[in-house]
Design a protein around this motif. Structure first.
Motif, PDB file in Angstrom:
ATOM      1  N   ILE A 112      -0.744  -8.537  46.952  1.00 41.78           N
ATOM      2  CA  ILE A 112      -1.853  -8.132  46.201  1.00 41.78           C
ATOM      3  C   ILE A 112      -2.926  -9.941  46.248  1.00 41.78           C
ATOM      4  O   ILE A 112      -2.778 -10.402  45.193  1.00 41.78           O
ATOM      5  CB  ILE A 112      -1.794  -7.914  45.059  1.00 41.78           C
ATOM      6  CG1 ILE A 112      -0.853  -6.973  44.444  1.00 41.78           C
ATOM      7  CG2 ILE A 112      -2.858  -7.251  43.846  1.00 41.78           C
ATOM      8  CD1 ILE A 112      -1.405  -4.895  44.970  1.00 41.78           C
TER       9      ILE A 112
ATOM     10  N   PRO B 175      -8.638  -7.663  44.439  1.00 40.63           N
ATOM     11  CA  PRO B 175      -9.070  -5.781  44.120  1.00 40.63           C
ATOM     12  C   PRO B 175      -9.146  -5.050  45.800  1.00 40.63           C
ATOM     13  O   PRO B 175      -8.276  -4.002  44.986  1.00 40.63           O
ATOM     14  CB  PRO B 175     -10.069  -6.318  43.485  1.00 40.63           C
ATOM     15  CG  PRO B 175      -9.967  -7.605  42.949  1.00 40.63           C
ATOM     16  CD  PRO B 175     -10.074  -8.277  43.967  1.00 40.63           C
TER      17      PRO B 175
ATOM     18  N   VAL C 292      -5.319  -3.913  45.711  1.00 37.48           N
ATOM     19  CA  VAL C 292      -4.900  -2.693  45.316  1.00 37.48           C
ATOM     20  C   VAL C 292      -5.730  -1.510  45.594  1.00 37.48           C
ATOM     21  O   VAL C 292      -4.998  -0.281  45.435  1.00 37.48           O
ATOM     22  CB  VAL C 292      -5.193  -3.278  43.567  1.00 37.48           C
ATOM     23  CG1 VAL C 292      -5.282  -2.003  42.444  1.00 37.48           C
ATOM     24  CG2 VAL C 292      -4.403  -4.325  43.359  1.00 37.48           C
TER      25      VAL C 292
ATOM     26  N   ARG D 262     -12.871  -6.891  39.477  1.00 36.55           N
ATOM     27  CA  ARG D 262     -12.300  -8.223  38.029  1.00 36.55           C
ATOM     28  C   ARG D 262     -12.197  -7.722  36.825  1.00 36.55           C
ATOM     29  O   ARG D 262     -11.354  -7.390  36.714  1.00 36.55           O
ATOM     30  CB  ARG D 262     -13.516  -9.001  37.985  1.00 36.55           C
ATOM     31  CG  ARG D 262     -13.450  -9.977  39.795  1.00 36.55           C
ATOM     32  CD  ARG D 262     -15.082 -10.791  39.114  1.00 36.55           C
ATOM     33  NE  ARG D 262     -15.545 -11.985  40.838  1.00 36.55           N
ATOM     34  CZ  ARG D 262     -15.230 -12.875  40.505  1.00 36.55           C
ATOM     35  NH1 ARG D 262     -13.918 -13.520  39.728  1.00 36.55           N
ATOM     36  NH2 ARG D 262     -14.945 -13.261  41.594  1.00 36.55           N
TER      37      ARG D 262
ATOM     38  N   SER E 145     -12.674  -3.968  36.112  1.00 35.35           N
ATOM     39  CA  SER E 145     -11.645  -2.660  36.415  1.00 35.35           C
ATOM     40  C   SER E 145     -11.917  -2.409  37.535  1.00 35.35           C
ATOM     41  O   SER E 145     -12.126  -2.328  38.163  1.00 35.35           O
ATOM     42  CB  SER E 145     -12.447  -1.561  35.479  1.00 35.35           C
ATOM     43  OG  SER E 145     -11.636  -0.741  35.401  1.00 35.35           O
TER      44      SER E 145
ATOM     45  N   ILE F 192       1.573  -4.822  41.770  1.00 33.33           N
ATOM     46  CA  ILE F 192       0.552  -4.627  40.744  1.00 33.33           C
ATOM     47  C   ILE F 192      -0.040  -5.038  38.711  1.00 33.33           C
ATOM     48  O   ILE F 192      -0.403  -5.321  38.723  1.00 33.33           O
ATOM     49  CB  ILE F 192      -0.420  -3.564  40.980  1.00 33.33           C
ATOM     50  CG1 ILE F 192      -1.102  -3.058  42.435  1.00 33.33           C
ATOM     51  CG2 ILE F 192      -1.812  -3.179  39.953  1.00 33.33           C
ATOM     52  CD1 ILE F 192      -1.361  -1.736  42.707  1.00 33.33           C
TER      53      ILE F 192
ATOM     54  N   ALA G 255      -1.515  -7.657  36.475  1.00 31.05           N
ATOM     55  CA  ALA G 255      -2.433  -6.777  35.749  1.00 31.05           C
ATOM     56  C   ALA G 255      -2.363  -6.064  34.750  1.00 31.05           C
ATOM     57  O   ALA G 255      -1.285  -5.745  34.199  1.00 31.05           O
ATOM     58  CB  ALA G 255      -3.447  -5.892  36.714  1.00 31.05           C
TER      59      ALA G 255
ATOM     60  N   VAL H  69      -6.710  -0.481  37.094  1.00 31.04           N
ATOM     61  CA  VAL H  69      -6.287  -1.365  36.969  1.00 31.04           C
ATOM     62  C   VAL H  69      -7.630  -2.282  36.222  1.00 31.04           C
ATOM     63  O   VAL H  69      -8.226  -2.373  36.416  1.00 31.04           O
ATOM     64  CB  VAL H  69      -5.714  -1.263  38.067  1.00 31.04           C
ATOM     65  CG1 VAL H  69      -5.222  -2.800  38.093  1.00 31.04           C
ATOM     66  CG2 VAL H  69      -4.815  -0.775  38.837  1.00 31.04           C
TER      67      VAL H  69
ATOM     68  N   LEU I 215      -7.169  -7.471  36.745  1.00 26.39           N
ATOM     69  CA  LEU I 215      -6.847  -8.382  37.482  1.00 26.39           C
ATOM     70  C   LEU I 215      -6.458  -9.562  37.533  1.00 26.39           C
ATOM     71  O   LEU I 215      -7.561 -10.761  37.573  1.00 26.39           O
ATOM     72  CB  LEU I 215      -7.650  -7.620  38.900  1.00 26.39           C
ATOM     73  CG  LEU I 215      -6.316  -7.841  40.013  1.00 26.39           C
ATOM     74  CD1 LEU I 215      -5.144  -6.964  40.042  1.00 26.39           C
ATOM     75  CD2 LEU I 215      -6.970  -7.671  41.084  1.00 26.39           C
TER      76      LEU I 215
ATOM     77  N   ARG J 277      -7.076 -15.907  40.168  1.00 21.15           N
ATOM     78  CA  ARG J 277      -8.267 -15.506  39.571  1.00 21.15           C
ATOM     79  C   ARG J 277      -9.037 -16.068  40.407  1.00 21.15           C
ATOM     80  O   ARG J 277     -10.522 -15.946  40.423  1.00 21.15           O
ATOM     81  CB  ARG J 277      -8.094 -14.659  38.210  1.00 21.15           C
ATOM     82  CG  ARG J 277      -9.326 -14.394  37.239  1.00 21.15           C
ATOM     83  CD  ARG J 277      -9.540 -13.426  36.289  1.00 21.15           C
ATOM     84  NE  ARG J 277     -10.300 -13.060  36.030  1.00 21.15           N
ATOM     85  CZ  ARG J 277     -10.579 -11.652  35.992  1.00 21.15           C
ATOM     86  NH1 ARG J 277      -9.729 -10.811  36.103  1.00 21.15           N
ATOM     87  NH2 ARG J 277     -11.775 -10.639  35.148  1.00 21.15           N
TER      88      ARG J 277
END
Length: 615
Positions: free
Chosen positions: A22, A25, A28, A53, A55, A104, A108, A148, A151, A159
């Motif tokens: 991962i 995003p 994912v 970022r 959802s 994941i 998250a 998710v 994240l 991040r």
């Protein structure tokens, strides 16, 4: 001495694994959508907020999972795809490692809602950072709903290094396209911040390509199909006229899995030798069907690098298949044997039309320096020429004491000045210029001969002018007689929305028609005569390839792209007034030596070098 080696907790091990699996995003989205495909889903819906970022959500109507399977799916190396090591050589699914879901969940906040068709109620499982928060029964449709949130909430460094929302959304679109192009029989939907980006209905492969990349591409594709004992190759390749310098679309898939393969790319492009210019890219969508035992997909976590057992044989098959597709398209015109009304062209008959070898008469003793003025040339009576008196011509005397006149030696085109180097060159240049091979402007300066690349000089001039107009928002717009509509793919549409204000400030008059369609009502002044649709596409492609940054950098990239495509081309004949204008405009720029991308604009051949060459 105490022991220092310890077994890492599962949560830490999962975060380490997530660093490879991962990355952003888009990773994912790729893993969850591939799981939905493996589950037999016929409709897959993807919803992202803030480019993933905040959802991201994947909803499918696949087989679903039981309560026990839902809990076990988040354990490391728990999978339904393989049972033993030998299964790695007969893979028929997208996933197989059992690393995606635990990776994941480790970085998250995950909520899974799922139900099987045989169950009356489903199950909702909530996990935050590898820790199970709750699991409870819930009423839900058949299939899986993965949500998710936040994240990398527990990995702030990861991040922090995420790119801008536009860049991350583009990465999501790229990953999404690589999946939807493999499964045209599945319906896909993609939403971003409540806006629909893609709504792809189930259909044929060609229709799926058109839905993703636009209707224009459909007219440029040639079908490709060959079946051999080694592999089966199907798909589409572009016509030679579809080649473009940048922004090409090239996709390889093997057994339903996207891959990157520079060796096979070379095989495709070798079939276009002498058909497209060097450096041009031709679009293609090529699908390989190979025995799973003949490939190895387990060499990289992203599974985009694949090893083939018989690469050389597949290379030859692919090259021959592409050449065959191009050959069927490029039909040879038939010969017309109807000669009625045609002019009668006589046929040469060597027996009837005897032709003698031509004979040239010349005087081998003829010397033009010994021939008096007014006499005949080498042809004529040799005895007459032989007995004619020699008249010596002292031609050396013509060049004795022939030095430049005093007036020329004292006269100079330039005057000394204490200004800057560019201002001094501008003052020293000759008012008369010479264009060499439609490419270079040559003019005399005090220190020698100045050579200017006319195309690069115009790029520098237009770039600084565009940048000034964008900053002042005073760019002129030339209205087009009939507005043209450009259809953009989802990824290009994301870029257009980001660049829209700056393109408007640059002089474009665009109207958003929805669905990735834009009406071009006007173009920047000075770009008349260019194809508006191609101009917009080139600007978007150039800006995308150069990356994205702050607003000032975006403006610079847009200004440079527009300057490149509106500057005078090589081979364009210029008058002396036009060359004088270019030279004056160039020396009014901030940088006269280099283009914005670092290419040299001019050079000066020193006077002493010229004298040495002719000495």
């Amino acid at each position: 001495m105490s022991d220092v080696i310890q077994l890492l907790p599962d949560s830490v091990a999962n975060q380490i694994a997530a660093g490879e699996v991962i990355q952003r995003p888009a990773s994912v989205i790729k893993e969850l959508v591939e799981n939905s495909v493996d589950a037999g889903a016929k409709t897959i819906k993807v919803v992202v907020v803030d480019a993933g970022r905040t959802s991201l959500q994947v909803i499918d109507d696949g087989c679903g999972m039981s309560e026990t399977d839902a809990r076990l799916a988040f354990e490391r190396h728990a999978t339904s795809k393989i049972r033993q090591a030998s299964d790695l050589f007969s893979l028929q699914t997208m996933g197989f490692r059992g690393e995606a879901l635990p990776s994941i969940a480790a970085v998250a906040q995950v909520e899974l809602t799922t139900r099987m068709a045989t169950d009356d109620v489903g199950s909702r499982l909530t996990i935050h950072g590898s820790k199970v928060v709750s699991q409870e029964p819930v009423a839900c449709p058949v299939g899986c709903n993965f949500k998710v949130d936040n994240l990398f909430f527990n990995v702030p460094a990861r991040r922090k290094f995420l790119k801008s929302n536009a860049t991350e959304l583009n990465n999501i679109l790229t990953a999404f396209e690589r999946i939807v192009l493999v499964y045209p029989d599945i319906s896909f939907m993609l939403y971003s911040n409540g806006q629909e980006l893609m709504n792809l209905k189930a259909g044929s492969l060609r229709q799926r390509i058109v839905d993703v990349f636009g209707k224009k591409l459909s007219q440029e594709l040639l079908p490709l199909e060959v079946d051999t004992a080694i592999c089966k190759v199907t798909g589409f390749v572009g016509k030679p006229e579809s080649a473009r310098k940048k922004g090409g679309v090239d996709y390889f898939f093997v057994n339903g899995r996207f891959m990157k393969h520079a060796y096979f790319h070379k095989a495709v492009m070798s079939a276009y030798d002498r058909l497209v210019p060097i450096g041009m890219q031709v679009p293609y969508f090529i699908y390989f069907q190979v025995e799973p035992a003949d490939i190895d997909v387990n060499i990289h976590p992203t599974k985009t690098e694949i090893k083939f057992e018989n690469e050389q044989g597949i290379w030859q098959i692919l090259s021959a298949a592409v050449k065959d597709a191009i050959g069927k398209f490029c039909d040879v015109p038939t010969i017309d044997f109807d000669t009625e009304g045609r002019p009668n062209i006589p046929i040469f008959d060597p027996q009837r039309d005897a032709v003698s070898m031509p004979h040239v008469q010349y005087n081998p003793g003829y010397n033009p320096f010994n021939t008096p003025s007014g006499t005949n040339t080498g042809r004529g009576n040799e005895d007459t020429l032989r007995h004619q008196p020699r008249v010596p011509v002292d031609w050396q005397q013509l060049y004795e004491q022939q030095t430049p006149s005093q007036e020329f030696q004292e006269q100079t085109l330039f005057q000394d000045d204490t200004a800057t180097e560019s201002e001094q060159l501008l003052q020293e240049k000759s008012p008369v210029h010479y264009q060499y091979k439609g490419r270079y402007i040559m003019t005399a300066v005090k220190s020698g001969l100045m050579i200017i690349d006319q195309h690069r000089a115009d790029i520098r001039i237009r770039y600084e002018r565009n940048l000034t107009l964008i900053g002042q928002k005073q760019a002129g717009t030339q209205r087009v007689l009939f507005p043209e509509v450009i259809q953009l793919s989802a990824s290009d549409n994301v870029m257009m929305q980001q660049f829209f204000p700056d393109m408007t400030a640059m002089g474009f008059d665009l109207s958003d028609l929805g669905g990735g369609n834009y009406a071009i009502n006007g173009v920047p002044a000075g770009s008349e005569g260019l194809d508006p649709v191609a101009l917009v596409r080139h600007i978007l492609t150039d800006s995308a390839e150069q990356g994205r940054g702050v607003n000032s950098e975006l403006q610079s990239k847009l200004a440079l792209s527009l300057a490149r495509h509106t500057a005078i081309d090589y081979g364009q004949v210029l008058s002396n007034e036009e060359m004088e204008h270019i030279v004056n405009e160039l020396f009014a720029c901030k940088n006269v030596n280099y283009t914005p991308d670092g290419k040299a604009i001019l050079c000066i051949l020193p006077q002493h070098d010229i004298e040495q060459l002719l000495g």
